[in-house]
Design an enzyme around this catalytic site. Structure first.
Site, short mmCIF file in Angstrom:
data_model
loop_
_atom_site.label_atom_id
_atom_site.label_comp_id
_atom_site.label_asym_id
_atom_site.label_seq_id
_atom_site.Cartn_x
_atom_site.Cartn_y
_atom_site.Cartn_z
N GLY A 130 0.91 -1.20 -0.09
CA GLY A 130 -0.09 -0.07 0.13
C GLY A 130 0.84 1.05 -0.02
N SER A 132 1.31 3.65 -3.20
CA SER A 132 0.70 4.59 -4.28
C SER A 132 -0.70 5.16 -3.74
CB SER A 132 0.64 3.86 -5.76
OG SER A 132 1.57 3.36 -6.22
N SER A 164 -1.64 -4.14 -6.23
CA SER A 164 -1.79 -5.43 -6.71
C SER A 164 -2.32 -6.65 -5.57
CB SER A 164 -0.55 -5.90 -7.20
OG SER A 164 -0.09 -4.89 -8.32
N GLU A 247 14.39 -5.76 -4.81
CA GLU A 247 14.20 -6.15 -6.12
C GLU A 247 15.32 -7.42 -6.33
OE1 GLU A 247 10.97 -3.89 -7.86
OE2 GLU A 247 11.80 -5.77 -8.07
N SER A 371 8.46 4.88 -13.35
CA SER A 371 8.00 5.11 -14.68
C SER A 371 9.21 5.53 -15.25
CB SER A 371 7.20 6.39 -14.67
OG SER A 371 7.67 7.43 -14.44
N GLU A 373 9.76 7.94 -17.19
CA GLU A 373 10.27 9.36 -17.21
C GLU A 373 11.60 9.30 -15.87
OE1 GLU A 373 7.26 8.68 -17.85
OE2 GLU A 373 7.16 9.48 -19.79
C1 LIG Z 1 0.30 -3.08 -13.15
C2 LIG Z 1 0.89 -2.09 -11.94
C3 LIG Z 1 0.69 -2.67 -10.61
C4 LIG Z 1 0.99 -1.76 -9.44
N1 LIG Z 1 1.06 -2.16 -8.24
C5 LIG Z 1 1.42 -1.55 -7.37
C6 LIG Z 1 1.18 -2.07 -5.84
O1 LIG Z 1 1.26 -3.32 -5.74
N2 LIG Z 1 1.40 -1.15 -4.94
C7 LIG Z 1 1.54 0.26 -5.04
O2 LIG Z 1 1.62 1.01 -4.12
N3 LIG Z 1 1.72 0.72 -6.32
C8 LIG Z 1 1.40 -0.08 -7.27
N4 LIG Z 1 1.45 0.51 -8.71
C9 LIG Z 1 1.60 1.87 -8.94
C10 LIG Z 1 2.93 2.49 -9.35
O3 LIG Z 1 3.93 2.45 -8.57
C11 LIG Z 1 2.50 3.91 -9.92
O4 LIG Z 1 1.83 3.72 -11.14
C12 LIG Z 1 3.83 4.48 -10.47
O5 LIG Z 1 4.73 4.82 -9.12
C13 LIG Z 1 3.58 5.83 -11.03
O6 LIG Z 1 2.90 6.68 -10.15
P1 LIG Z 1 1.31 7.43 -10.70
O7 LIG Z 1 0.48 6.21 -11.44
O8 LIG Z 1 0.85 8.09 -9.59
O9 LIG Z 1 1.75 8.17 -11.84
P2 LIG Z 1 2.46 9.86 -11.49
O10 LIG Z 1 3.59 9.63 -10.63
O11 LIG Z 1 1.38 10.86 -11.43
O12 LIG Z 1 3.11 9.99 -13.06
C14 LIG Z 1 2.29 10.58 -14.06
C15 LIG Z 1 3.30 10.79 -15.21
O13 LIG Z 1 4.10 11.67 -14.85
C16 LIG Z 1 5.57 11.38 -15.22
N5 LIG Z 1 6.27 11.91 -14.10
C17 LIG Z 1 6.07 12.07 -12.72
N6 LIG Z 1 6.95 12.76 -11.97
C18 LIG Z 1 7.91 12.96 -12.83
C19 LIG Z 1 9.14 13.72 -12.93
N7 LIG Z 1 9.77 14.17 -11.61
N8 LIG Z 1 9.71 14.11 -14.04
C20 LIG Z 1 9.35 13.48 -15.41
N9 LIG Z 1 8.19 13.03 -15.33
C21 LIG Z 1 7.53 12.60 -14.37
C22 LIG Z 1 5.51 10.04 -15.10
O14 LIG Z 1 6.47 9.26 -15.62
C23 LIG Z 1 4.03 9.51 -15.54
O15 LIG Z 1 4.14 9.53 -17.04
C24 LIG Z 1 1.30 -0.43 -9.96
C25 LIG Z 1 1.11 -0.07 -11.09
C26 LIG Z 1 0.78 -0.70 -12.04
C27 LIG Z 1 0.58 -0.11 -13.45
#
Ligand SMILES: Cc1cc2nc3c(=O)[nH]c(=O)nc-3n(C[C@H](O)[C@H](O)[C@H](O)COP(=O)(O)OP(=O)(O)OC[C@H]3O[C@@H](n4cnc5c(N)ncnc54)[C@H](O)[C@@H]3O)c2cc1C
Length: 389
Positions: A130, A132, A164, A247, A371, A373
């Site tokens: 938990g 994000s 997840s 990891e 991500s 980026e």
């Molecule tokens: C299949 C899957 C499983 C997951 N499982 C888990 C889980 O079990 N537990 C959990 O806690 N999370 C989980 N996640 C969440 C995952 O860790 C987040 O989606 C990820 O950290 C990105 O955060 P966000 O979705 O809030 O996007 P944001 O952080 O809001 O990003 C949005 C966009 O902005 C870009 N961006 C953000 N900051 C910057 C920066 N400083 N510079 C340039 N670009 C930037 C990002 O690259 C992205 O394109 C999962 C995600 C997926 C897709």
């Protein structure tokens, strides 16, 4: 590195292989290698984890003092290779065995270790992560979920997302704000919270492939006892970074083997469809193969480093950038080879082919585990030494 195998590693390989030959049969084999874990087969996955646990294959790298097997990096690699070659099912216990267990071993209290490590090693308790939230993913320090201590109980309010396996887990490790007068990292604590209680609501979310891989988790006055903080109050950031660092080094090798198998299936599909003489398809297959070899050699270089006692560094981001894009391109090739079949989805939302799943699910590769980026920022700032943003 000398790639010849030691006698110990060879005998370990035989042990793993013969166990998998004997046990990975029937319903376990039918699970296949798909990443889709549904309510329909969760009990089989749990039973498989318990089978692994009884045979001592869980906690392979954990210290013996914590019930683990404390194997070497080479043996860990051998297990990953054999498991992949045998088409072992996706691991249901990853969040407990791979993330929380090592975190508790490093940061947990003796009581937390005694309470939580044995059920992970037996495949009896399942965890989810938990971290994000709707407004905090890449910027994890911005989490808004709060926990307030009232006597000997924490009361938790807020929301997590993309969690997840939350619909299957009994426990969740939660990064939340406890030191409400502190800013950013210093405000955070890492709490262990039982899911099956009135204050926690789990709502599965469907992804593009029709699978509910992850969930929203709502905390509305959820409770956990005061001693469920890992690493101490206000130290949640350090503990969470520890979790993210666990990891597995050799995971790369197993992943490369999985990709190699998938590539072989794609090549066979091109042949079966008579498309292996198509110039563009040949180019794409050749590129994919060349890059697969790059991943193999890079993986071996990483393993060499770990065997020599090295730790994963920021260069790991290069690997993530490389494999995530590679697998997306392979998914696109799979969809192109399928043609119109790639568009078929059954009424109940399930897919016709595994190949469709790769195309759809691989969209997520460039988001989770940091991500694209963010990986580029890490390479720019911490590998190349460019000025910070
Ligand atoms: C299949 C899957 C499983 C997951 N499982 C888990 C889980 O079990 N537990 C959990 O806690 N999370 C989980 N996640 C969440 C995952 O860790 C987040 O989606 C990820 O950290 C990105 O955060 P966000 O979705 O809030 O996007 P944001 O952080 O809001 O990003 C949005 C966009 O902005 C870009 N961006 C953000 N900051 C910057 C920066 N400083 N510079 C340039 N670009 C930037 C990002 O690259 C992205 O394109 C999962 C995600 C997926 C897709």
């Amino acid at each position: 590195m000398d790639f010849s195998e030691t006698d110990e590693a060879t005998s370990f390989r035989h042990e793993v292989r013969s166990w998998l030959n004997e046990k990975l049969v029937g319903d376990y084999r039918k699970l296949g290698t798909s990443a889709e874990m549904g309510a329909h087969d969760w009990h089989v996955r749990v039973s498989w984890e318990q089978e692994l646990g009884r045979a001592g294959w869980l906690g392979l790298t954990w210290p013996k003092g914590f019930g683990g097997r404390e194997v070497s990096v080479s043996e860990e690699l051998v297990f990953a290779q054999e498991y992949t070659l045998a088409n072992g099912p996706q691991r249901a216990g990853f969040f407990g065995e791979g993330l929380l267990g090592p975190t508790l071993i490093t940061f947990g209290s003796p009581e937390q270790q005694q309470r939580f490590l044995p059920p992970i090693l037996k495949g009896e308790e399942y965890w989810c992560q938990g971290f994000s939230e709707p407004g905090a993913g890449s910027d994890l320090a911005g989490v808004r979920t709060t926990a307030v201590l009232d006597g000997d109980t924490w009361r938790i309010d807020g929301q997590k997302v993309w969690t997840s396996q939350a619909q299957f887990a009994q426990w969740i490790f939660v990064l939340c704000r406890t030191e409400l007068e502190e800013k950013a990292h210093k405000a955070l604590s890492y709490l262990l919270v039982p899911i099956d209680q009135p204050g926690v609501e789990v709502r599965p979310l469907k992804d593009l492939s029709g699978n509910d891989h992850f969930c929203e988790v709502f905390f509305d006055g959820a409770l956990t006892s005061a001693d469920m903080v890992v690493g101490g109050r206000g130290n949640g950031w350090k503990t969470a970074m520890g979790t993210l660092g666990f990891e597995r080094g050799t995971a790369f090798m197993a992943q490369q083997l999985r990709f190699a198998k998938e590539f072989a299936n794609v090549r066979a599909l091109a042949q079966n469809k008579g498309l292996d003489e198509d110039l563009e398809i040949r180019q794409r297959l050749a590129r994919a193969y060349g890059e697969l070899e790059i991943m193999r050699w890079s993986g071996l270089r990483n393993v060499t480093r770990f065997i020599k006692g090295g730790q994963p560094g920021p260069e790991g981001s290069i690997g993530k950038l490389f494999w995530s894009k590679w697998h997306q391109r392979l998914g696109e090739l799979e969809a192109d080879l399928l043609g119109a079949d790639a568009l078929v989805m059954h009424d109940e939302g399930t897919l016709e082919h595994d190949f469709q799943h790769t195309f759809l699910f691989s969209r997520a590769h460039t988001i989770y585990a940091g991500s694209t980026e963010i990986q580029r920022n890490i390479v720019g700032e911490r590998v190349l030494g460019l000025p910070r943003e």
